[in-house]
Design a protein around this motif. Structure first.
Motif, PDB file in Angstrom:
ATOM      1  N   LEU A   1      42.471  33.205  46.924  1.00 30.90           N
ATOM      2  CA  LEU A   1      41.597  34.088  46.591  1.00 30.90           C
ATOM      3  C   LEU A   1      40.303  33.966  46.441  1.00 30.90           C
ATOM      4  N   HIS A   2      39.294  34.751  46.512  1.00 32.00           N
ATOM      5  CA  HIS A   2      38.032  34.601  46.304  1.00 32.00           C
ATOM      6  C   HIS A   2      37.165  35.795  46.301  1.00 32.00           C
ATOM      7  N   HIS A   3      36.142  35.674  45.477  1.00 36.71           N
ATOM      8  CA  HIS A   3      35.125  36.881  45.411  1.00 36.71           C
ATOM      9  C   HIS A   3      33.813  36.371  45.417  1.00 36.71           C
ATOM     10  N   ILE A   4      32.701  37.196  45.363  1.00 39.11           N
ATOM     11  CA  ILE A   4      31.351  36.764  45.412  1.00 39.11           C
ATOM     12  C   ILE A   4      31.290  35.950  44.284  1.00 39.11           C
ATOM     13  N   ARG A   5      30.593  34.841  44.323  1.00 38.06           N
ATOM     14  CA  ARG A   5      30.098  33.974  43.279  1.00 38.06           C
ATOM     15  C   ARG A   5      28.455  34.377  43.134  1.00 38.06           C
TER      16      ARG A   5
ATOM     17  N   ASN B   1      38.697  47.105  35.918  1.00 36.59           N
ATOM     18  CA  ASN B   1      38.632  47.589  37.167  1.00 36.59           C
ATOM     19  C   ASN B   1      38.801  46.459  38.268  1.00 36.59           C
ATOM     20  N   PHE B   2      38.634  45.225  37.924  1.00 33.99           N
ATOM     21  CA  PHE B   2      38.843  44.275  39.005  1.00 33.99           C
ATOM     22  C   PHE B   2      39.797  44.006  39.880  1.00 33.99           C
ATOM     23  N   GLN B   3      40.146  43.979  40.941  1.00 34.30           N
ATOM     24  CA  GLN B   3      41.497  43.745  41.337  1.00 34.30           C
ATOM     25  C   GLN B   3      41.189  43.163  43.004  1.00 34.30           C
ATOM     26  N   TYR B   4      42.387  42.548  43.651  1.00 31.27           N
ATOM     27  CA  TYR B   4      42.454  42.081  44.830  1.00 31.27           C
ATOM     28  C   TYR B   4      43.516  43.244  45.770  1.00 31.27           C
ATOM     29  N   PRO B   5      42.984  43.665  46.585  1.00 33.47           N
ATOM     30  CA  PRO B   5      41.853  43.572  47.361  1.00 33.47           C
ATOM     31  C   PRO B   5      40.980  44.538  46.976  1.00 33.47           C
ATOM     32  N   GLY B   6      39.480  44.480  47.040  1.00 32.87           N
ATOM     33  CA  GLY B   6      38.497  45.226  46.428  1.00 32.87           C
ATOM     34  C   GLY B   6      37.154  45.174  47.280  1.00 32.87           C
ATOM     35  N   ALA B   7      36.144  46.179  47.342  1.00 31.86           N
ATOM     36  CA  ALA B   7      35.305  46.232  48.308  1.00 31.86           C
ATOM     37  C   ALA B   7      34.054  45.288  47.704  1.00 31.86           C
ATOM     38  N   HIS B   8      34.649  44.276  46.758  1.00 30.84           N
ATOM     39  CA  HIS B   8      33.522  43.301  46.416  1.00 30.84           C
ATOM     40  C   HIS B   8      33.117  41.904  47.148  1.00 30.84           C
ATOM     41  N   ILE B   9      34.180  41.922  48.404  1.00 28.26           N
ATOM     42  CA  ILE B   9      33.801  40.894  49.309  1.00 28.26           C
ATOM     43  C   ILE B   9      33.809  41.725  50.626  1.00 28.26           C
TER      44      ILE B   9
ATOM     45  N   PRO C   1      34.268  42.856  54.404  1.00 29.25           N
ATOM     46  CA  PRO C   1      35.355  43.921  55.109  1.00 29.25           C
ATOM     47  C   PRO C   1      36.376  42.848  55.637  1.00 29.25           C
ATOM     48  N   LYS C   2      35.841  41.877  56.460  1.00 27.86           N
ATOM     49  CA  LYS C   2      36.703  40.940  57.259  1.00 27.86           C
ATOM     50  C   LYS C   2      37.725  40.107  56.350  1.00 27.86           C
ATOM     51  N   GLU C   3      36.981  39.836  55.081  1.00 26.66           N
ATOM     52  CA  GLU C   3      37.803  39.168  53.764  1.00 26.66           C
ATOM     53  C   GLU C   3      38.897  40.071  53.351  1.00 26.66           C
ATOM     54  N   VAL C   4      38.286  41.106  53.065  1.00 30.32           N
ATOM     55  CA  VAL C   4      39.206  42.362  52.618  1.00 30.32           C
ATOM     56  C   VAL C   4      40.359  42.320  53.504  1.00 30.32           C
ATOM     57  N   LEU C   5      40.391  42.522  54.921  1.00 32.52           N
ATOM     58  CA  LEU C   5      41.272  42.607  55.761  1.00 32.52           C
ATOM     59  C   LEU C   5      42.099  41.397  55.665  1.00 32.52           C
ATOM     60  N   GLU C   6      41.619  40.126  55.548  1.00 32.96           N
ATOM     61  CA  GLU C   6      42.570  38.976  55.352  1.00 32.96           C
ATOM     62  C   GLU C   6      43.633  39.025  54.100  1.00 32.96           C
ATOM     63  N   GLN C   7      43.065  39.667  53.033  1.00 30.76           N
ATOM     64  CA  GLN C   7      43.933  39.987  51.986  1.00 30.76           C
ATOM     65  C   GLN C   7      44.968  40.860  52.204  1.00 30.76           C
ATOM     66  N   ILE C   8      44.504  41.796  52.997  1.00 28.21           N
ATOM     67  CA  ILE C   8      45.367  43.198  53.150  1.00 28.21           C
ATOM     68  C   ILE C   8      46.643  42.462  54.057  1.00 28.21           C
ATOM     69  N   ARG C   9      46.244  41.494  55.150  1.00 33.64           N
ATOM     70  CA  ARG C   9      47.279  41.129  56.016  1.00 33.64           C
ATOM     71  C   ARG C   9      48.161  40.113  55.405  1.00 33.64           C
TER      72      ARG C   9
ATOM     73  N   GLU D   1      24.553  40.937  45.717  1.00 36.92           N
ATOM     74  CA  GLU D   1      25.733  40.295  44.975  1.00 36.92           C
ATOM     75  C   GLU D   1      25.932  41.221  43.617  1.00 36.92           C
ATOM     76  N   ILE D   2      24.712  41.554  43.000  1.00 37.27           N
ATOM     77  CA  ILE D   2      25.096  42.441  41.659  1.00 37.27           C
ATOM     78  C   ILE D   2      25.813  43.717  41.998  1.00 37.27           C
ATOM     79  N   SER D   3      25.316  44.210  43.422  1.00 36.91           N
ATOM     80  CA  SER D   3      26.067  45.494  43.781  1.00 36.91           C
ATOM     81  C   SER D   3      27.408  45.435  44.094  1.00 36.91           C
ATOM     82  N   ALA D   4      27.704  44.494  44.920  1.00 38.26           N
ATOM     83  CA  ALA D   4      29.250  44.128  45.189  1.00 38.26           C
ATOM     84  C   ALA D   4      30.015  43.850  44.174  1.00 38.26           C
ATOM     85  N   LEU D   5      29.628  42.819  43.201  1.00 43.28           N
ATOM     86  CA  LEU D   5      30.651  42.455  42.492  1.00 43.28           C
ATOM     87  C   LEU D   5      30.738  43.368  40.960  1.00 43.28           C
ATOM     88  N   PHE D   6      29.605  43.969  40.589  1.00 40.75           N
ATOM     89  CA  PHE D   6      29.675  44.492  39.266  1.00 40.75           C
ATOM     90  C   PHE D   6      29.302  46.200  39.510  1.00 40.75           C
ATOM     91  N   GLY D   7      29.267  46.713  40.736  1.00 38.61           N
ATOM     92  CA  GLY D   7      29.238  47.842  41.251  1.00 38.61           C
ATOM     93  C   GLY D   7      28.197  48.757  40.470  1.00 38.61           C
TER      94      GLY D   7
END
Length: 487
Positions: free
Chosen positions: A14-18, A115-123, A125-133, A75-81
């Protein structure tokens, strides 16, 4: 000793924006929250331009490349909304506005982790799709708290967990993140590895993402550490921990795709706006605001002392109000019969009020203490405390309080239009007290006559729904020890 390996069929990292500013994350977030909130809703291009300009103004960013500044913003927008998007405009998210208004970084990180979870739109879309699969369905902070509660089920709080254990036995193991393996099973595996003296790959790049979540949980005051190695439940936060553990909240727009282990890029992208609405929703029944006195107290004895001193300082300043006929003073006294330990402004003003009472007492003018008064916000006089000098001249104090895990910068203050106008009219009788409350220290910085300093080119001021003041604390103002009222 053997090195632990996740069985290949269960390994998925698992990963997220750092954020590239992670080492300075609290300073950056509170700065950006304030700036985004002041920008307000604008067309996307105007919003991006205004936020980028603010990011360039952040200390050390003046000569950065535009690409780096854009990365900070996204990064600020994606990770912290912190930013919400529409088809044509961008606007500050609720979480940014809350941080700007409340100045409570501890609360900010609690809500983020809640709020933070996997999957989530903090990464992407293609990486979200990997987690979904892979079928990932995982809330990390909730799981870690449940696991530690189970580990300490027999009482006490002597059992903690390390970042490598979180990485290899929780984050990167599909038995947990996909199959919802119970915390009992995960803990049995960790305990077995300890008995067998199994070692883990602790390379920074390997444990980075799990380590980030642990760091954020420490900032949120949910976990504590004594050696930066093992992390324990912070039992003083039991109310928040229970809310995390019992929460059933989940962003469900990916769920059908996750159940089918398939989805398209379009379907994933269609969930993005819903995700940012979700992380910025109003949390109706969940209050994560920090109990400030409990946060800054070293132990339960100090907590009781802080509460008692704050209340006694109030009484020292209000003692003769009830004997007076002055209606305004009676209203002031009535406004502060009770105060909440979760209101940062209230606690900051109370601590400064106690400081002022003690300053006058130590100066040998205890007869003047009754002149030191907190002024309720609704009076809108442009300052929080009416105080006094030893020679009986007036001192008007505006208190700016922030709570954080680590000490913050002291070189920036925002004054409202009313505060700036009041400072203009009373000159050197006007003080700004910048109070920083953190786990390690309480710092108090005094800035006298900000308008005069601006007119003499000793500080910088940018009009922004009032005045944004920046200054060098080595050249103007002074630090003082925060005094505690004692009878």
């Amino acid at each position: 000793m053997a090195e632990y390996q996740i069985p290949e069929q269960y390994y998925f990292r698992l990963h997220h924006i750092r954020p590239r500013f992670k080492g300075d994350i609290e300073n950056v977030l509170i700065y950006v929250a304030e700036e985004i909130t002041r920008v307000g809703e604008k067309t996307t291009n105007e919003f991006v331009e205004a936020v980028n300009a603010a990011l360039f103004r952040y200390p050390g960013n003046a000569h950065r490349k535009l690409k780096t500044i854009n990365n900070w913003r996204t990064e600020i927008s994606a990770l912290f909304g912190f930013i919400e998007h529409t088809d044509t405009t961008d606007k500050p998210g609720r979480r940014a506005v809350e941080l700007a208004e409340n100045q409570d970084l501890v609360e900010c990180f609690k809500v983020f982790l809640y709020n933070f979870q996997y999957p989530g739109a903090h990464i992407k879309p293609k990486e979200v799709l990997e987690q979904i699969r892979q079928g990932v369905h995982f809330k990390p902070a909730q799981y870690i708290l449940k696991l530690l509660r189970y580990a300490n089920r027999e009482g006490g709080n002597s059992i903690g967990i390390t970042k490598p254990e979180v990485c290899h036995c929780i984050f990167n193991d599909l038995r947990v993140t996909r199959d919802q393996e119970s915390v009992e099973q995960a803990w049995d595996r960790i305990a077995y590895n300890r008995r067998q003296r199994v070692v883990y790959d602790e390379t920074g790049d390997v444990i980075r993402y799990a380590g980030d979540i642990i760091d954020y949980m420490e900032i949120a005051n949910l976990l504590k550490t004594y050696d930066s190695r093992t992390y324990y439940l912070n039992t003083l936060e039991e109310e928040s921990i229970v809310k995390f553990c019992e929460s059933g909240e989940w962003f469900g727009e990916y769920d059908t795709m996750t159940a089918n282990r398939s989805g398209s890029m379009k379907e994933v992208k269609d969930c993005i706006s819903g995700w940012f609405s979700y992380v910025n929703r109003r949390l109706e029944d969940t209050d994560f605001s920090t109990d400030i006195l409990a946060y800054i107290a070293g132990d339960s004895d100090e907590l009781e002392m802080l509460k008692e001193n704050a209340q006694n300082a109030e009484m020292a300043g209000m003692s003769d109000f009830v004997q007076r006929d002055n209606v305004i003073e009676k209203r002031i006294a009535a406004s502060y019969d009770m105060f909440t330990t979760k209101d940062i402004g209230d606690i900051g003003e109370s601590l400064v009020h106690g400081h002022e009472c003690m300053r006058i007492k130590l100066g040998g003018r205890e007869d003047l203490i009754h002149l030191i008064k907190r002024i309720p916000t609704q009076f809108a006089v442009g300052y929080d405390i009416s105080s006094v000098e030893l020679d009986e001249r007036k001192r008007y104090i505006e208190v700016k309080t922030t709570i954080s895990s680590k000490p913050l910068h002291f070189n920036r203050i925002h004054l409202t239009k009313n505060e700036w106008n009041t400072a203009s009219s009373i000159h050197d009788r006007y003080y700004v007290y910048r109070l920083l409350l953190s786990k390690s220290e309480r710092k108090l910085f005094l800035l006298q006559d900000p308008v005069g300093l601006y007119k003499s080119d000793q500080i910088e001021m940018v009009p922004s729904d009032g005045a944004d003041i920046t200054f060098d604390p080595k050249k103007v103002g002074e630090f003082e020890e925060l005094l505690t009222w004692k009878n």
